[in-house]
Enzyme design. Sequence first.
Site, PDB file in Angstrom:
ATOM      1  N   HIS A   1      -2.141  -4.007  -0.163  1.00  0.00           N
ATOM      2  CA  HIS A   1      -1.365  -5.072   0.455  1.00  0.00           C
ATOM      3  C   HIS A   1      -2.308  -5.752   1.427  1.00  0.00           C
ATOM      4  CE1 HIS A   1       1.897  -2.023  -0.630  1.00  0.00           C
ATOM      5  NE2 HIS A   1       1.907  -2.990  -1.533  1.00  0.00           N
TER       6      HIS A   1
ATOM      7  N   HIS B   1       7.209  -5.633   6.198  1.00  0.00           N
ATOM      8  CA  HIS B   1       6.268  -6.210   7.154  1.00  0.00           C
ATOM      9  C   HIS B   1       5.152  -7.004   6.477  1.00  0.00           C
ATOM     10  CE1 HIS B   1       4.735  -2.262   5.937  1.00  0.00           C
ATOM     11  NE2 HIS B   1       3.517  -2.650   6.289  1.00  0.00           N
TER      12      HIS B   1
ATOM     13  N   TYR C   1       5.926   9.121  -2.353  1.00  0.00           N
ATOM     14  CA  TYR C   1       5.773   8.384  -1.094  1.00  0.00           C
ATOM     15  C   TYR C   1       7.145   7.828  -0.708  1.00  0.00           C
ATOM     16  CZ  TYR C   1       4.244   4.917   2.307  1.00  0.00           C
ATOM     17  OH  TYR C   1       4.090   4.180   3.452  1.00  0.00           O
TER      18      TYR C   1
ATOM     19  N   HIS D   1      10.714   3.061  14.436  1.00  0.00           N
ATOM     20  CA  HIS D   1       9.742   3.542  13.455  1.00  0.00           C
ATOM     21  C   HIS D   1       8.346   3.380  14.039  1.00  0.00           C
ATOM     22  CE1 HIS D   1       8.434   4.243   9.224  1.00  0.00           C
ATOM     23  NE2 HIS D   1       7.371   3.565   9.653  1.00  0.00           N
TER      24      HIS D   1
ATOM     25  N   HIS E   1       5.287  -6.698   2.298  1.00  0.00           N
ATOM     26  CA  HIS E   1       5.559  -5.513   1.476  1.00  0.00           C
ATOM     27  C   HIS E   1       6.495  -4.575   2.228  1.00  0.00           C
ATOM     28  CE1 HIS E   1       2.092  -4.465   3.970  1.00  0.00           C
ATOM     29  NE2 HIS E   1       2.426  -3.195   3.849  1.00  0.00           N
TER      30      HIS E   1
ATOM     31  N   GLU F   1      -4.132  -3.158   3.838  1.00  0.00           N
ATOM     32  CA  GLU F   1      -3.764  -1.758   3.614  1.00  0.00           C
ATOM     33  C   GLU F   1      -4.013  -1.347   2.165  1.00  0.00           C
ATOM     34  OE1 GLU F   1       0.335  -1.296   4.685  1.00  0.00           O
ATOM     35  OE2 GLU F   1       0.109  -2.352   6.581  1.00  0.00           O
TER      36      GLU F   1
HETATM   37  O1  LIG Z   1       2.986  -0.234   3.926  1.00  0.00           O
HETATM   38  C1  LIG Z   1       3.053   0.980   3.941  1.00  0.00           C
HETATM   39  O2  LIG Z   1       3.788   1.640   3.192  1.00  0.00           O
HETATM   40  C2  LIG Z   1       2.293   1.746   5.032  1.00  0.00           C
HETATM   41  C3  LIG Z   1       3.074   1.733   6.266  1.00  0.00           C
HETATM   42  C4  LIG Z   1       3.864   2.803   6.590  1.00  0.00           C
HETATM   43  C5  LIG Z   1       4.627   2.764   7.743  1.00  0.00           C
HETATM   44  O3  LIG Z   1       5.410   3.826   8.033  1.00  0.00           O
HETATM   45  C6  LIG Z   1       4.599   1.664   8.564  1.00  0.00           C
HETATM   46  C7  LIG Z   1       3.795   0.575   8.265  1.00  0.00           C
HETATM   47  C8  LIG Z   1       3.023   0.620   7.108  1.00  0.00           C
HETATM   48  O4  LIG Z   1       2.221  -0.399   6.799  1.00  0.00           O
HETATM   49 FE   LIG Z   2       2.157  -1.598   5.196  1.00  0.00          FE
END
Ligand SMILES: O=C(O)Cc1cc(O)ccc1O
Ligand SMILES: [Fe+2]
Length: 497
Positions: free
Chosen positions: A417, A387, A402, A344, A423, A393
């Site tokens: 976040h 993560h 989303y 990813h 999250h 963010e």
């Molecule tokens: O937190 C989130 O949704 C945003 C996010 C999207 C992603 O594809 C990878 C890391 C990230 O923080």
């Molecule tokens: Fe994120």
Amino acid sequence: MRKANRKLESERNRAAKFKRRTKSDAKQVKNEEKITNECESTEKEEEGACSVNHGQTNRRRRFQLPFWLRKPPFIRSSCRSFAGGAEQPSHMPLRSLRRANLWHLLHLPSQPQPLQPSVTHQPFQPRVPGNKRIFSEFNNSNSSANPTQLRWKPMDAPDSPTDFIDGLSTVCGSGSSFMRHGYAIHMYAANKSMENCAFCNADGDFLIVPQQGRLLITTECGRLKVSPGEIAILPQGFRFSVNLLDSPSRGYVAEIFGTHFQLPDLGPIGANGLAAPRDFLVPTAWFENKSYPGYTVVQKFGGELFAAVQDFSPFNVVAWHGNYCPYKYDLSKFCPYNTVLFDHSDPSINTVLTAPTDKPGVALLDFVIFPPRWLVAEHTFRPPYYHRNCMSEFMGLIHGGYEAKADGFLPGGASLHNCMTPHGPDTKSYEATIDRGNDIGPSKITDTMAFMFESSLIPRISQWALESPFLDQDYYQCWIGLRSHFTETETCHENQP
Ligand SMILES: O=C(O)Cc1cc(O)ccc1O
Ligand SMILES: [Fe+2]
């Protein structure tokens, strides 16, 4: 010194020629153009842009600025004394490096009304009413530290007449406009156009992300029609007025202090991909030639609003050139990059614009999007991984859904976040992904446009945002019920020492 004078003299001759050419071009102008056609494409960062309005409202013609004029022709002090009808909003501290020079020259009309430089106004007074929900210095008098995952539902339309200025509310941010370091994230909800007034932000640059309702933003450089799905950048110090083409209207604003947005370096991506310089559009010069008794310029200065009255429109600029100007960008023009085999990609791969800090590679604020795209990764959990991040963010959703949130993250809503706060996908999205298994083929994410304002500075959250009726008190529940799908097999132990 003599050589320098000769150079200046020859630049002046060229500028005079430029003016003469402008006049003769004006005679040939025949066709009327609409607002939608007013924007010009420019690779503004490299060479600068210019725009001339030849005198009659709605009658204008574009032309390409000769190469020699795309570079700053004068040193800063001579710009100010050049020709009676020019004014320069500058973004160059005196000792700036030449390559970092952002400059702008506005040509004001001298006929039929007398020259009206922007200084001709009554003294600034605190604006009544102020807007107590906005600020630009983040401390414990106005905001709190909070590591909790936060999410807001979309705001309702205001129930009393509210324009863009009064409809702005600060959600979170860090640092200080006084110290020229930091940022603020605001949201707006408005139901009426700004009337008889212009806004001027002395604190920083605005990146506006409309989510509902088209905006017609009149600036000193011309007009920008900005629809949901497009963004507009209004650099520090430009006067602008926001008209609502649809009401009600709402969206998001990132404000950065002490730096400007730029395109990210493409590194190993090479020449093509992400946002192309040619898709950034600057306005065509546009002016209104009428007196406006009681016209008010509302200046945001240190997060507070001040008002100064004048008797003319600030949109009285017949021509401009420079590389410091308002501009817009259509997010559907973005060319996203992604993993093509496994794993990813970090979201930084889809940075549209970045505002740098002094530390290489560390952003004050990145504007990142999650547009429609193909997912093709094999043997990979395709949605965002779970993560914790050293960056903070803030996310918004312009339309659709989303990928990581099956429920609750709605168009017009927002989430935050903060630094190192865990999250990731909600339970429903996680289970749906696991159910699909490992060997699914390519799938396309459609009907979506989410974005992220991501910063290396840790935001404090405003009282308004924490006390908002739109704060989703149950956000944490979206992760309740997450369970492991891990099954231990013998091969798991084979790699152990
Ligand atoms: O937190 C989130 O949704 C945003 C996010 C999207 C992603 O594809 C990878 C890391 C990230 O923080
Ligand atoms: Fe994120």
